[in-house]
Design a protein around this motif. Structure first.
Motif: not given
Length: 176
Positions: A24-36
């Motif tokens: 899940v950490g890798r998933f969150v890191q993979s999100l664009s800044e906008r998606s985060k």
């Protein structure tokens, strides 16, 4: 960034477990800044062990979460997450996020169906999500799924909510 294959890929949606924290950490890191920003309403880091624990250490009753897993050729990766957290008044707040390259493929629809079924079973009377006003795509998605909106006072957020019937089909209903 988590890259979607050109051909549709099989995606499994499974309950989140504490052992999924690193994925899940890798998933969150993979999100664009906008998606985060759209998902968390601010700047966050998927590297945070506290955030990973919060997202995966759910009780399966008051806090339920599901992860969408896809085969990335080198093993499975998380490409989406959906959850709700029940409050004392039988309302629950929901959140859904899909990896940028996987958006527009129907994954959010599948995850919302999972979430709606579980929320109904858990006795949730009303499901809501606070969506940033600038997140037009999510607001449209929620409207298509019978969520109504109202602007929150002094905020850039729109609260979108839906009353859940006692027995609900797990397909997209026709909105009244």
């Amino acid at each position: 960034m988590i890259t979607a294959p050109h051909a549709p890929s099989h995606v499994d949606i499974r309950p989140a477990r504490p052992a999924d924290a690193a994925a899940v950490g890798r998933f969150v890191q993979s999100l664009s800044e906008r998606s985060k920003r759209f998902r968390f309403h601010g700047a966050i880091s998927g590297d945070s062990p506290a955030l990973q624990k919060l997202l995966c250490d759910v009780d399966g009753v008051h806090h339920q979460a599901w992860l969408a897993w896809a085969d990335a050729g080198r093993g499975e990766i998380v490409v989406g997450e959906a959850r709700f957290v029940l409050s004392a008044d039988d309302e629950a707040e929901l959140a859904i996020a899909v990896a940028d390259d996987w958006q527009g493929r129907g994954l959010a629809d599948r995850m919302l169906r999972q979430l709606l079924g579980a929320a109904t079973t858990a006795g949730v009377a009303r499901l809501y999500g606070d969506v940033m006003d600038s997140n037009c795509r999510m607001r449209a998605f929620m409207r298509r799924n019978c969520f109504e909106s109202r602007r929150l006072v002094s905020s850039e957020l729109v609260r979108m909510s839906r009353t859940l019937p006692r027995s609900m089909p797990l397909r997209r209903p026709a909105c009244a």
